[in-house]
Design a protein around this motif. Structure first.
Motif, short mmCIF file in Angstrom:
data_model
loop_
_atom_site.label_atom_id
_atom_site.label_comp_id
_atom_site.label_asym_id
_atom_site.label_seq_id
_atom_site.Cartn_x
_atom_site.Cartn_y
_atom_site.Cartn_z
N ILE A 90 0.85 -1.18 0.00
CA ILE A 90 0.00 0.00 0.00
C ILE A 90 0.89 1.23 0.00
O ILE A 90 1.95 1.25 0.63
CB ILE A 90 -0.95 0.01 1.23
N ILE A 91 0.50 2.25 -0.74
CA ILE A 91 1.20 3.53 -0.71
C ILE A 91 0.79 4.27 0.57
O ILE A 91 -0.40 4.33 0.90
CB ILE A 91 0.86 4.39 -1.94
N GLY A 92 1.76 4.82 1.28
CA GLY A 92 1.48 5.63 2.46
C GLY A 92 2.28 6.91 2.38
O GLY A 92 3.45 6.95 2.73
N THR A 93 1.65 7.99 1.90
CA THR A 93 2.37 9.22 1.61
C THR A 93 1.68 10.44 2.18
O THR A 93 0.44 10.48 2.27
CB THR A 93 2.52 9.40 0.08
N SER A 94 2.48 11.44 2.54
CA SER A 94 1.94 12.72 2.98
C SER A 94 1.55 13.60 1.80
O SER A 94 1.11 14.73 1.98
CB SER A 94 2.97 13.47 3.84
N GLY A 95 1.73 13.08 0.60
CA GLY A 95 1.45 13.86 -0.60
C GLY A 95 -0.03 14.13 -0.82
O GLY A 95 -0.90 13.43 -0.30
N ASP A 96 -0.29 15.16 -1.62
CA ASP A 96 -1.65 15.53 -1.98
C ASP A 96 -2.23 14.48 -2.92
O ASP A 96 -1.59 14.05 -3.88
CB ASP A 96 -1.61 16.90 -2.67
N GLU A 97 -3.46 14.08 -2.66
CA GLU A 97 -4.10 13.01 -3.43
C GLU A 97 -4.11 13.31 -4.93
O GLU A 97 -3.95 12.41 -5.75
CB GLU A 97 -5.54 12.81 -2.94
N THR A 98 -4.28 14.58 -5.30
CA THR A 98 -4.37 14.93 -6.71
C THR A 98 -3.03 14.81 -7.42
O THR A 98 -2.98 14.76 -8.65
CB THR A 98 -4.90 16.36 -6.88
N VAL A 99 -1.93 14.79 -6.67
CA VAL A 99 -0.59 14.69 -7.26
C VAL A 99 -0.07 13.25 -7.22
O VAL A 99 0.76 12.86 -8.04
CB VAL A 99 0.39 15.63 -6.52
N VAL A 100 -0.58 12.46 -6.29
CA VAL A 100 -0.06 11.11 -6.06
C VAL A 100 -0.14 10.24 -7.31
O VAL A 100 0.81 9.54 -7.66
CB VAL A 100 -0.79 10.44 -4.88
N GLU A 101 -1.27 10.28 -8.01
CA GLU A 101 -1.42 9.42 -9.19
C GLU A 101 -0.38 9.75 -10.25
O GLU A 101 0.20 8.85 -10.87
CB GLU A 101 -2.82 9.56 -9.78
N ALA A 102 -0.12 11.05 -10.45
CA ALA A 102 0.89 11.45 -11.43
C ALA A 102 2.28 10.96 -11.02
O ALA A 102 3.08 10.53 -11.86
CB ALA A 102 0.90 12.97 -11.59
#
Length: 215
Positions: free
Chosen positions: A105-117
């Protein structure tokens, strides 16, 4: 030792070389704050909800924070995202972890809209369908929320799960959730005390994967 049966994968710095502070510096400058690259860079790995208040005092629930967050996103997507590359061996490592039957599973503090890119840049979007991002939690790293939500999605106990990250905030977030961390140096942060193992990059970890008790 209980084998690890699942891995929480950080994204920025771990699977892609996206740990750059310039977008935040541009965002702060545009909103009238004098914040240098040297001030921002050590905080990369935190979510914006943690980083912005530390540097400016602006709170996440404010309109000012929303403007800063949108400015960061705009600068990142236009100025930095086109140059982001996968870390060495990122896809090969994730493929091998899947081959060994580990839950990922990905576990990131990143913004959801940027994660896919970013997942597309890492060339692993098709390999890791489960994600936990800053959008899923109240507080991002180094708070434990992201790791705890990931544990819940995985349906695993902390001792069964390993965090793969590249900053002290990954290590702290995981540790506060009872999860061990393997850290990578490729994100550019050498403050990796507390990790159970440290490797250079995904390819280096892949070469030494049998050093870890993976179930």
């Amino acid at each position: 030792m209980t084998p690890y049966r699942a891995i929480i994968l950080d994204l920025d710095g771990t699977l892609v070389d996206s740990n750059d502070a310039r977008a935040w510096v541009h965002a702060f400058t545009g909103e009238g704050f004098s914040v240098s690259f040297a001030q921002v860079r050590p905080l990369i790995g935190m979510g914006g909800d943690q980083l912005v208040p530390r540097l400016t005092g602006v709170q996440p629930e404010s309109e000012h924070y929303e403007r800063l967050s949108e400015a960061w996103k705009d600068h990142f997507q236009r100025g930095e995202l086109p140059t982001v590359r996968a870390q060495l061996g990122a896809r090969k490592l994730v493929e091998e972890l899947r081959r060994r039957g580990l839950d990922l599973i990905i576990g990131t503090s990143g913004d959801e809209t940027v994660v896919e890119a970013l997942l597309m840049r890492a060339d692993v979007a098709d390999l890791v369908p489960q994600r936990t991002t800053a959008s899923d939690v109240e507080d991002s790293k180094p708070a434990p929320d992201i790791v705890k939500v990931a544990l819940n999605k995985l349906g695993r106990q902390p001792g069964e799960v390993l965090m793969l990250g590249d900053t002290p905030y990954d290590i702290e977030s995981a540790g506060r959730s009872g999860v061990d961390t393997v850290a990578l140096r490729c994100g550019g942060d050498e403050r990796l005390d507390g990790a159970v193992r440290i490797y250079n990059d995904p390819l280096d970890l892949l070469a030494h994967l049998d050093e870890l008790p993976l179930g």
